[in-house]
Design a protein around this motif. Structure first.
Motif, mmCIF file in Angstrom:
data_model
loop_
_atom_site.group_PDB
_atom_site.id
_atom_site.type_symbol
_atom_site.label_atom_id
_atom_site.label_comp_id
_atom_site.label_asym_id
_atom_site.label_seq_id
_atom_site.Cartn_x
_atom_site.Cartn_y
_atom_site.Cartn_z
ATOM 1 N N LYS A 78 0.895 -0.892 -0.415
ATOM 2 C CA LYS A 78 -0.013 0.241 0.119
ATOM 3 C C LYS A 78 0.800 1.311 -0.376
ATOM 4 C CE LYS A 78 -4.190 2.183 1.020
ATOM 5 N NZ LYS A 78 -4.659 2.412 -0.698
ATOM 6 N N GLN A 79 0.586 2.222 -1.198
ATOM 7 C CA GLN A 79 1.110 3.334 -1.478
ATOM 8 C C GLN A 79 0.413 4.549 -0.620
ATOM 9 O OE1 GLN A 79 2.903 3.554 -5.234
ATOM 10 N NE2 GLN A 79 3.876 1.554 -5.023
ATOM 11 N N PHE A 80 1.272 6.193 -0.214
ATOM 12 C CA PHE A 80 0.863 6.494 -0.332
ATOM 13 C C PHE A 80 1.319 8.000 -0.659
ATOM 14 C CE2 PHE A 80 2.346 6.196 3.587
ATOM 15 C CZ PHE A 80 3.061 7.151 3.798
ATOM 16 N N ILE A 81 1.367 9.084 -0.832
ATOM 17 C CA ILE A 81 1.581 10.719 -1.362
ATOM 18 C C ILE A 81 1.823 11.476 -0.467
ATOM 19 C CG2 ILE A 81 1.728 12.428 -2.875
ATOM 20 C CD1 ILE A 81 -0.013 10.151 -4.624
ATOM 21 N N LEU A 82 3.051 11.584 -0.112
ATOM 22 C CA LEU A 82 3.075 12.863 1.453
ATOM 23 C C LEU A 82 4.273 13.809 0.399
ATOM 24 C CD1 LEU A 82 3.992 14.040 4.452
ATOM 25 C CD2 LEU A 82 6.279 12.540 3.634
ATOM 26 N N THR A 83 3.251 15.524 0.738
ATOM 27 C CA THR A 83 3.739 16.342 0.182
ATOM 28 C C THR A 83 3.688 17.350 1.298
ATOM 29 O OG1 THR A 83 2.141 15.927 -1.217
ATOM 30 C CG2 THR A 83 2.528 18.103 -0.803
ATOM 31 N N CYS A 84 5.460 17.951 1.763
ATOM 32 C CA CYS A 84 5.681 18.799 2.647
ATOM 33 C C CYS A 84 6.043 20.185 1.855
ATOM 34 C CB CYS A 84 6.824 18.019 3.129
ATOM 35 S SG CYS A 84 7.478 16.118 2.912
ATOM 36 N N MET A 85 5.017 20.612 2.439
ATOM 37 C CA MET A 85 4.696 21.941 2.332
ATOM 38 C C MET A 85 5.458 23.444 3.307
ATOM 39 S SD MET A 85 1.083 22.497 1.166
ATOM 40 C CE MET A 85 0.345 21.364 2.260
ATOM 41 N N ALA A 86 6.360 24.314 3.482
ATOM 42 C CA ALA A 86 7.136 24.937 3.782
ATOM 43 C C ALA A 86 6.063 26.644 3.625
ATOM 44 C CB ALA A 86 7.914 25.779 3.650
ATOM 45 N N PHE A 87 5.944 27.299 4.886
ATOM 46 C CA PHE A 87 5.921 28.312 4.335
ATOM 47 C C PHE A 87 6.166 29.578 6.314
ATOM 48 C CE2 PHE A 87 2.280 26.205 4.138
ATOM 49 C CZ PHE A 87 1.493 26.483 2.688
ATOM 50 N N GLU A 88 6.671 30.936 5.563
ATOM 51 C CA GLU A 88 7.457 31.928 5.885
ATOM 52 C C GLU A 88 6.449 32.127 6.514
ATOM 53 O OE1 GLU A 88 10.889 33.023 7.341
ATOM 54 O OE2 GLU A 88 10.651 31.744 5.837
ATOM 55 N N VAL A 89 6.382 32.639 8.055
ATOM 56 C CA VAL A 89 5.840 33.434 9.209
ATOM 57 C C VAL A 89 6.655 34.376 10.231
ATOM 58 C CG1 VAL A 89 3.566 31.492 9.222
ATOM 59 C CG2 VAL A 89 5.577 31.645 10.642
ATOM 60 N N PRO A 90 6.243 36.030 10.370
ATOM 61 C CA PRO A 90 6.912 37.115 11.038
ATOM 62 C C PRO A 90 7.237 35.925 12.056
ATOM 63 C CG PRO A 90 4.673 36.809 10.473
ATOM 64 C CD PRO A 90 4.805 36.255 10.014
ATOM 65 N N GLN A 91 8.027 36.225 13.501
ATOM 66 C CA GLN A 91 7.496 35.786 14.956
ATOM 67 C C GLN A 91 7.251 36.734 15.463
ATOM 68 O OE1 GLN A 91 11.763 35.865 15.886
ATOM 69 N NE2 GLN A 91 11.699 33.436 16.368
#
Length: 133
Positions: free
Chosen positions: A120-133
């Motif tokens: 059984k396979q699956f798809i992993l999407t990794c997403m990055a977002f810049e957010v202020p501190q």
């Protein structure tokens, strides 16, 4: 994020929802089936990211779940380096089968196999977002 997702999926996006072996941060269901599961985190290094994937996101998915995502929020660190480290972690996972095309420079997509059922396979999407501190 849930407000926007619920606008698209007519109220079928939930947060902190029990699924698999725990509570996932974002779960979208359509026609009584999970169509998307996501875990959110603030970037604090590759080890923390790997643990979020393997000890949370992957455990919260079930055999039927085929689309998973890791949503990473970066706080004023070297964004390009964070995205590259995310790719390295995902590429280095034991259950990774292949990298997949991903049009945005702020993430990556990978095909993986389930640890409890290698067929059984699956798809992993990794997403990055810049957010202020």
């Amino acid at each position: 994020m849930l407000v926007a997702l619920n606008g698209l999926f007519k109220g079928n996006a939930t947060g902190e929802t029990f699924n698999g072996a725990g509570k996932t941060d974002i779960l979208i269901r359509a026609n009584n089936n999970n169509i998307f599961i996501a875990e959110c985190l603030i970037w604090s290094g590759p080890d923390h990211f790997r643990k979020k994937l393997t000890e949370q996101l992957f455990r919260y998915s079930t055999w039927r779940d085929s689309k998973l995502a890791a949503i990473v929020f970066n706080r004023n660190r070297d964004f390009s380096a964070v995205v590259e480290k995310m790719r390295e972690v995902a590429t280095g996972l034991d259950n990774r089968i292949a990298d997949m095309p991903y049009p945005a420079g702020s993430g990556s997509r990978h095909k993986l196999r389930r640890s409890d059922d290698p067929q059984k396979q699956f798809i992993l999407t990794c997403m990055a977002f810049e957010v202020p501190q």
